[in-house]
Design a protein around this motif. Structure first.
Motif, PDB file in Angstrom:
ATOM      1  N   CYS A  85       9.854  18.822  16.194  1.00  0.00           N
ATOM      2  CA  CYS A  85       9.480  18.776  14.772  1.00  0.00           C
ATOM      3  C   CYS A  85       8.762  17.349  14.848  1.00  0.00           C
ATOM      4  N   ILE A  86       7.830  17.283  13.975  1.00  0.00           N
ATOM      5  CA  ILE A  86       7.410  15.858  13.586  1.00  0.00           C
ATOM      6  C   ILE A  86       7.307  15.943  11.888  1.00  0.00           C
ATOM      7  N   ILE A  87       8.109  14.922  11.246  1.00  0.00           N
ATOM      8  CA  ILE A  87       8.172  15.065   9.918  1.00  0.00           C
ATOM      9  C   ILE A  87       7.172  13.669   9.631  1.00  0.00           C
ATOM     10  N   ARG A  88       6.327  14.105   8.548  1.00  0.00           N
ATOM     11  CA  ARG A  88       5.170  13.008   8.129  1.00  0.00           C
ATOM     12  C   ARG A  88       5.509  12.791   6.611  1.00  0.00           C
ATOM     13  N   ARG A  89       5.637  11.809   6.228  1.00  0.00           N
ATOM     14  CA  ARG A  89       5.431  11.303   4.866  1.00  0.00           C
ATOM     15  C   ARG A  89       4.569  10.241   4.424  1.00  0.00           C
ATOM     16  N   ALA A  90       3.630  10.518   3.625  1.00  0.00           N
ATOM     17  CA  ALA A  90       2.579   9.290   3.173  1.00  0.00           C
ATOM     18  C   ALA A  90       2.879   9.232   1.544  1.00  0.00           C
ATOM     19  N   GLU A  91       3.156   8.033   1.024  1.00  0.00           N
ATOM     20  CA  GLU A  91       3.143   7.686  -0.194  1.00  0.00           C
ATOM     21  C   GLU A  91       2.381   6.729  -0.578  1.00  0.00           C
ATOM     22  N   ALA A  92       1.419   6.746  -1.990  1.00  0.00           N
ATOM     23  CA  ALA A  92       0.717   5.809  -2.240  1.00  0.00           C
ATOM     24  C   ALA A  92       1.254   5.380  -3.699  1.00  0.00           C
ATOM     25  N   ILE A  93       1.157   3.955  -4.066  1.00  0.00           N
ATOM     26  CA  ILE A  93       1.501   3.618  -5.361  1.00  0.00           C
ATOM     27  C   ILE A  93       0.445   2.767  -5.739  1.00  0.00           C
ATOM     28  N   THR A  94      -0.247   3.254  -7.073  1.00  0.00           N
ATOM     29  CA  THR A  94      -1.428   2.555  -7.610  1.00  0.00           C
ATOM     30  C   THR A  94      -1.036   1.218  -8.077  1.00  0.00           C
ATOM     31  N   LEU A  95      -1.605   0.163  -7.633  1.00  0.00           N
ATOM     32  CA  LEU A  95      -1.485  -1.224  -8.238  1.00  0.00           C
ATOM     33  C   LEU A  95      -2.748  -1.477  -9.500  1.00  0.00           C
ATOM     34  N   LYS A  96      -3.553  -0.764  -9.538  1.00  0.00           N
ATOM     35  CA  LYS A  96      -4.530  -0.501 -10.618  1.00  0.00           C
ATOM     36  C   LYS A  96      -5.017   0.708 -10.886  1.00  0.00           C
ATOM     37  N   ASN A  97      -5.645   1.032 -11.919  1.00  0.00           N
ATOM     38  CA  ASN A  97      -6.319   2.162 -12.185  1.00  0.00           C
ATOM     39  C   ASN A  97      -7.262   2.428 -11.087  1.00  0.00           C
ATOM     40  N   SER A  98      -7.274   3.689 -10.313  1.00  0.00           N
ATOM     41  CA  SER A  98      -7.836   3.967  -9.334  1.00  0.00           C
ATOM     42  C   SER A  98      -8.196   5.345  -9.232  1.00  0.00           C
ATOM     43  N   PHE A  99      -9.786   5.322  -8.692  1.00  0.00           N
ATOM     44  CA  PHE A  99     -10.263   6.842  -8.701  1.00  0.00           C
ATOM     45  C   PHE A  99      -9.998   7.188  -7.128  1.00  0.00           C
ATOM     46  N   PHE A 100      -9.755   8.539  -7.242  1.00  0.00           N
ATOM     47  CA  PHE A 100      -9.488   9.505  -5.867  1.00  0.00           C
ATOM     48  C   PHE A 100     -10.447  10.707  -6.033  1.00  0.00           C
ATOM     49  N   MET A 101     -11.041  10.935  -4.831  1.00  0.00           N
ATOM     50  CA  MET A 101     -11.782  12.170  -4.555  1.00  0.00           C
ATOM     51  C   MET A 101     -10.638  13.195  -4.036  1.00  0.00           C
ATOM     52  N   ASP A 102      -9.693  12.597  -3.345  1.00  0.00           N
ATOM     53  CA  ASP A 102      -8.607  13.341  -2.698  1.00  0.00           C
ATOM     54  C   ASP A 102      -7.603  12.573  -2.101  1.00  0.00           C
ATOM     55  N   PHE A 103      -6.430  13.095  -1.489  1.00  0.00           N
ATOM     56  CA  PHE A 103      -5.371  12.551  -0.771  1.00  0.00           C
ATOM     57  C   PHE A 103      -4.871  13.414   0.248  1.00  0.00           C
TER      58      PHE A 103
END
Length: 264
Positions: A85-103
């Motif tokens: 198995c490969i376990i992947r974890r990705a987390e983003a914390i916004t430091l300013k108001n931020s626009f996202f199209m996807d993640f």
């Protein structure tokens, strides 16, 4: 036991039974104009203000402070090998108001090792359609030649304005799998010119807002490149317009995927 090679800041190769079964994986996201990829040398119109990468045979961690044209956030990557198995974890914390199209957590598997892909209980065979077969599911299955692959979401933090989805895409010599958050309630709509020369640059917002008031045109452009790529190769190469929704995620919010890929 799986073995990997880390190169250009991403999982670049995975060896099973002595053969590399993937093309480089990664993490990616976008705003109206900038496109971020964890893979070194990929993307445009963003700046890595700080970055750190630590990895060995079983663990890979990355910490990247990124400034986009419409936001700023800290990305933490934590990947590990556990037997098959490969376990992947990705987390983003916004430091300013931020626009996202996807993640997006991105996976790519070489076509030569896969017989078919299954999502939402539907089997797809590789025909190089480049269509995004996307559904609100938490599992994708790949029927391999001598082995199978299962990808499953095991944890997530999804903002209220976004929906969790997965998709499979048969593109050239590979199967692409995305674990993805996309807007369900957006704060603005944009039209992007999705070509290599333009680098998915948007039309001026005033023009896009005016054009998308025309319901017929909006229907034609909405996620067009994903659901029904244009047939004319010259049109795809030089114009290739698609419309997308963008969500504005407030400062201090978290977005997170934790996903398991298992060789069966």
């Amino acid at each position: 036991m799986l073995k990997w090679k880390i190169d250009k800041n991403v999982i670049a190769e995975i060896y099973y039974q002595g053969k590399n079964i993937i093309n480089p994986w990664g993490f990616e996201t976008a705003d109206s104009s900038a496109f971020f990829s964890l893979e070194k040398g990929v993307g445009w119109r963003y700046e890595k203000l700080e970055e750190e990468y630590i990895y060995d045979e079983l663990s890979y961690k990355a910490h990247v402070l990124t400034k986009m044209l419409e936001g700023e956030w800290k990305l933490n990557i934590d990947d590990s090998i556990e037997q098959n198995c490969i376990i992947r974890r990705a987390e983003a914390i916004t430091l300013k108001n931020s626009f996202f199209m996807d993640f997006v957590l991105r996976y790519r598997f070489k076509k030569e090792f896969i017989e078919y892909a299954e999502i939402n209980n539907i089997k797809f065979y590789h025909e190089n359609t480049n269509v995004y077969y996307q559904f609100p599911v938490d599992n994708v299955f790949l029927k391999g030649k001598g082995f199978d692959i299962n990808l499953s979401i095991i944890d997530s933090i999804v903002p209220d304005k976004m929906n969790p989805v997965m998709y499979i895409r048969d593109s050239k010599d590979e199967w692409v799998v995305h674990v993805r958050m996309i807007p369900k309630k957006w704060d603005k709509e944009v039209i992007k010119i999705c070509t290599r020369w333009a680098g998915t640059r948007p039309l001026p917002q005033r023009i896009a807002t005016t054009l998308l008031k025309w319901n017929w045109l909006k229907k034609q452009l909405w996620y067009r490149g994903e659901r029904e790529p244009y047939r004319c190769k010259l049109f795809r190469r030089f114009i290739n317009p698609s419309a997308f929704g963008m969500v504005n995620i407030p400062k201090g919010k978290h977005l997170m995927w934790k996903v398991k890929m298992e060789i069966l």
